[in-house]
Design a protein around this motif. Structure first.
Motif, PDB file in Angstrom:
ATOM      1  N   GLN A   1       3.670  10.181 -10.130  1.00 57.06           N
ATOM      2  CA  GLN A   1       3.158  10.325 -11.497  1.00 57.06           C
ATOM      3  C   GLN A   1       2.075  11.390 -11.636  1.00 57.06           C
ATOM      4  O   GLN A   1       1.752  11.778 -12.754  1.00 57.06           O
ATOM      5  CB  GLN A   1       2.606   8.980 -11.973  1.00 57.06           C
ATOM      6  N   ARG A   2       1.530  11.857 -10.527  1.00 52.82           N
ATOM      7  CA  ARG A   2       0.427  12.812 -10.600  1.00 52.82           C
ATOM      8  C   ARG A   2       0.918  14.256 -10.610  1.00 52.82           C
ATOM      9  O   ARG A   2       0.666  15.052  -9.707  1.00 52.82           O
ATOM     10  CB  ARG A   2      -0.543  12.584  -9.447  1.00 52.82           C
TER      11      ARG A   2
ATOM     12  N   ARG B   1      -0.423  16.488  -3.061  1.00 53.00           N
ATOM     13  CA  ARG B   1       0.285  15.212  -2.995  1.00 53.00           C
ATOM     14  C   ARG B   1       0.939  15.011  -1.630  1.00 53.00           C
ATOM     15  O   ARG B   1       0.965  13.905  -1.099  1.00 53.00           O
ATOM     16  CB  ARG B   1       1.314  15.131  -4.124  1.00 53.00           C
TER      17      ARG B   1
ATOM     18  N   ARG C   1       4.371   5.431  -5.903  1.00 51.48           N
ATOM     19  CA  ARG C   1       4.282   5.423  -7.364  1.00 51.48           C
ATOM     20  C   ARG C   1       3.219   6.410  -7.854  1.00 51.48           C
ATOM     21  O   ARG C   1       3.418   7.150  -8.823  1.00 51.48           O
ATOM     22  CB  ARG C   1       3.916   4.022  -7.852  1.00 51.48           C
ATOM     23  N   TYR C   2       2.094   6.435  -7.170  1.00 49.08           N
ATOM     24  CA  TYR C   2       0.970   7.283  -7.583  1.00 49.08           C
ATOM     25  C   TYR C   2       1.323   8.763  -7.506  1.00 49.08           C
ATOM     26  O   TYR C   2       1.151   9.502  -8.481  1.00 49.08           O
ATOM     27  CB  TYR C   2      -0.241   6.984  -6.714  1.00 49.08           C
ATOM     28  N   VAL C   3       1.834   9.209  -6.369  1.00 53.91           N
ATOM     29  CA  VAL C   3       2.102  10.637  -6.213  1.00 53.91           C
ATOM     30  C   VAL C   3       3.235  11.082  -7.131  1.00 53.91           C
ATOM     31  O   VAL C   3       3.260  12.239  -7.580  1.00 53.91           O
ATOM     32  CB  VAL C   3       2.424  11.000  -4.754  1.00 53.91           C
TER      33      VAL C   3
ATOM     34  N   ARG D   1       0.825  -1.202   0.000  1.00 56.64           N
ATOM     35  CA  ARG D   1       0.000   0.000   0.000  1.00 56.64           C
ATOM     36  C   ARG D   1       0.865   1.260   0.000  1.00 56.64           C
ATOM     37  O   ARG D   1       0.600   2.208  -0.752  1.00 56.64           O
ATOM     38  CB  ARG D   1      -0.920  -0.002   1.218  1.00 56.64           C
TER      39      ARG D   1
ATOM     40  N   ALA E   1       2.598   1.587  -3.444  1.00 62.46           N
ATOM     41  CA  ALA E   1       1.647   1.994  -4.482  1.00 62.46           C
ATOM     42  C   ALA E   1       1.401   3.497  -4.426  1.00 62.46           C
ATOM     43  O   ALA E   1       1.307   4.170  -5.466  1.00 62.46           O
ATOM     44  CB  ALA E   1       0.340   1.235  -4.318  1.00 62.46           C
ATOM     45  N   LEU E   2       1.312   4.045  -3.214  1.00 55.35           N
ATOM     46  CA  LEU E   2       1.083   5.483  -3.091  1.00 55.35           C
ATOM     47  C   LEU E   2       2.299   6.274  -3.559  1.00 55.35           C
ATOM     48  O   LEU E   2       2.155   7.322  -4.207  1.00 55.35           O
ATOM     49  CB  LEU E   2       0.746   5.853  -1.647  1.00 55.35           C
TER      50      LEU E   2
END
Length: 202
Positions: free
Chosen positions: A175-176, A184, A171-173, A165, A168-169
């Motif tokens: 790319q955003r 973020r 990676r997410y932040v 978890r 994954a976060l």
């Protein structure tokens, strides 16, 4: 097509001393982060470095050898070196988790590193070598996070779930880019608190 020039050691000795293997790797990283792996070409790098292609072939057999070196540099800089630095700067497991999750937002250099990592991931969709490197790095990072959550008192299954978890976060932040830095950062702060609060650790 990129290919080695005829050259003798004496002719290129001065240039070779001036440009190291790492100079070529760093130049490839800059190009890849900005325009993708397709633009990492020997001739383009030589122009950017003010060198001949013969200097490149002093250090690398071919373009693939350079790309392999780029993948290894990525692994060392953005995984091995990060973990070693955190071991010195953040001895507590909770603080290390927080620093890791905040890493893509920590500085301009970290943001550039995140852009380079995104280029690696795009490359991995088409290259078995890059895909294997990404998988190995992901596994190493998640295993490291699992160890940290286990240190906080999580059982093995819980530590694994929290590690996935958290990663994954990250990676997410990274790319955003369409979201503001404050948005973020707020995501990371909330998620880190939820994942590491003592009352939630089993």
């Amino acid at each position: 097509m990129d290919g080695p020039e005829n050259h003798d050691p004496a002719k290129h000795a001065k240039e070779t001393r001036r440009l190291t293997r790492q100079d070529w790797v760093d130049a490839a990283v800059r190009v890849m982060a900005g325009t993708g792996v397709e633009q990492v070409r020997v001739e383009r790098l030589a122009v950017a470095l003010g060198a001949s292609k013969g200097s490149f072939y002093w250090h690398f057999k071919d373009r693939q050898a350079l790309l392999d070196a780029v993948l290894e540099a990525w692994r060392l800089r953005q995984t091995v070196a990060v973990q070693a630095r955190l071991a010195l700067e953040a001895p507590e497991a909770q603080l290390r988790i927080q620093r890791l999750m905040e890493l893509p937002l920590a500085s301009g250099a970290a943001a550039e590193a995140a852009e380079f990592e995104l280029a690696i991931m795009m490359w991995a969709r088409r290259s078995p070598e890059a895909r294997a490197a990404v998988q190995a790095v992901d596994e190493a990072r998640i295993a490291y996070l699992e160890e940290l959550f286990a240190t906080l008192g999580c059982e093995a299954g819980e530590a694994q779930w929290r590690a996935h978890r958290a990663y994954a976060l990250v990676r997410y932040v990274a790319q955003r880019g369409d979201l503001s830095l404050a948005e973020r950062q707020a995501m990371v702060t909330r998620a880190c608190a939820e994942l590491t609060t003592e009352t939630q650790v089993t």
